[in-house]
Design an enzyme around this catalytic site. Structure first.
Site, short mmCIF file in Angstrom:
data_model
loop_
_atom_site.label_atom_id
_atom_site.label_comp_id
_atom_site.label_asym_id
_atom_site.label_seq_id
_atom_site.Cartn_x
_atom_site.Cartn_y
_atom_site.Cartn_z
N GLY A 1 55.79 67.59 49.30
CA GLY A 1 55.05 68.38 48.32
C GLY A 1 54.17 67.60 47.37
CG ASP A 2 53.21 64.83 43.94
OD1 ASP A 2 52.00 64.68 44.24
OD2 ASP A 2 53.66 64.59 42.80
CG LEU A 3 53.59 62.26 51.56
CD1 LEU A 3 54.85 61.56 51.09
CD2 LEU A 3 53.76 62.79 52.97
#
Length: 288
Positions: A194-196
């Site tokens: 999700g926040d890669l």
């Protein structure tokens, strides 16, 4: 940077009396660093408990979901504290080393393995965070609807209320909503980080990849792949290994900017400035 007394007292009760603290560099949301006690080395993050309620509780849950896949190394959660003024997360300390020769391949294969973990609906059982902003996860069986109502619209509404976007800007996003069912392919929900971006991938003492600071949900796996290209790309070996393990549906390149509209809007709300122009370029690209 000093550890607040409230957090120090909690550390004494859980990991022992701190005998040293090395602040971490680069964080723009939380305070953090490495703590040394008689029990070993730990990584600690803390923030304002009232401004960011349950931030570390939901991060702990996200780390747990990723760890359960056993696909990529995830720091072990030692303890979570939700206090009166501060909250904190105490994690296993990761000692960085040189990457192994197959590091990028393992990262790609591991991410594909994570993405194979699915759910009946898109979303999550609770709201979590993307940076310091709420990430809403009300479940839906429809990916375009989830993408718009749980990802795009909340950020547009926030930016509008904070005057980072004008009403004319917001109207363009309403036009985008009508096109999403044609633009976004259906696929079963995937567990995603999700926040890669590159700052949330580490290397452990064995030279193996480690994922940190997630904003997990059951979402579309292309969201993760798109974000790896938002601030420069990962190594090509990563993409080759991922595609060999879990090939993307054709047309991903055409959708890449659309997926990255979400993190760009998050940056509009966190930092303003040129991110507004970037967001509008993307939305106009898909609404012409």
């Amino acid at each position: 940077m000093q550890i607040p007394n409230e957090i120090l007292e909690y550390c004494k009760q859980t990991i022992g009396v701190p005998s040293g603290f090395s602040p971490a560099s680069g964080g723009c949301i939380n305070n953090g660093g490495t703590v040394k006690t008689a029990q070993g080395m730990f990584f600690i993050k803390w923030n304002d408990a009232k401004r960011f309620p349950n931030m570390f509780t939901v991060e702990s849950k996200g780390l747990g979901l990723l760890a359960q896949t056993k696909a990529i190394k995830i720091p072990e959660v030692m303890s979570v504290y939700e206090g009166e003024s501060y909250s904190c997360l105490i994690l296993e300390n990761i000692q960085a080393s040189l990457k192994t020769s197959d590091y990028n391949s393992k990262l790609g294969e591991g991410l594909a393995d994570i993405h194979h973990h699915s759910n009946e609906t898109y979303g999550l059982e609770h709201t979590n965070y993307i940076g310091s902003l709420f990430q809403y996860n009300h479940p839906s069986e429809n990916w375009p609807e989830f993408f718009y109502h749980q990802r795009i619209k909340p950020q547009v509404d926030l930016a509008l209320s904070n005057k980072q976007l004008s009403q004319a800007d917001a109207d363009q996003f309403h036009l985008l909503k009508e096109k999403l069912s044609q633009l976004l392919p259906s696929e079963k929900p995937s567990l995603i980080h999700g926040d890669l971006w590159g700052g949330n991938v580490m290397t452990d003492s064995q030279g193996e990849p480690v994922l940190i600071d997630p904003a997990v949900a059951y979402s579309h796996r292309e969201m993760d792949i798109a974000m790896t290209r938002l601030f420069g790309s990962f190594d090509q070996e990563f993409y080759d290994a991922y595609h060999s393990s879990y090939p993307l549906v054709s047309g991903f390149e055409d959708r890449l900017d659309l997926y990255n509209l979400y993190p760009v809007l998050v940056h509009v709300n966190l930092f303003g400035g040129s991110y507004r122009n970037q967001a509008m370029r993307i939305v106009l690209k898909y609404t012409k």
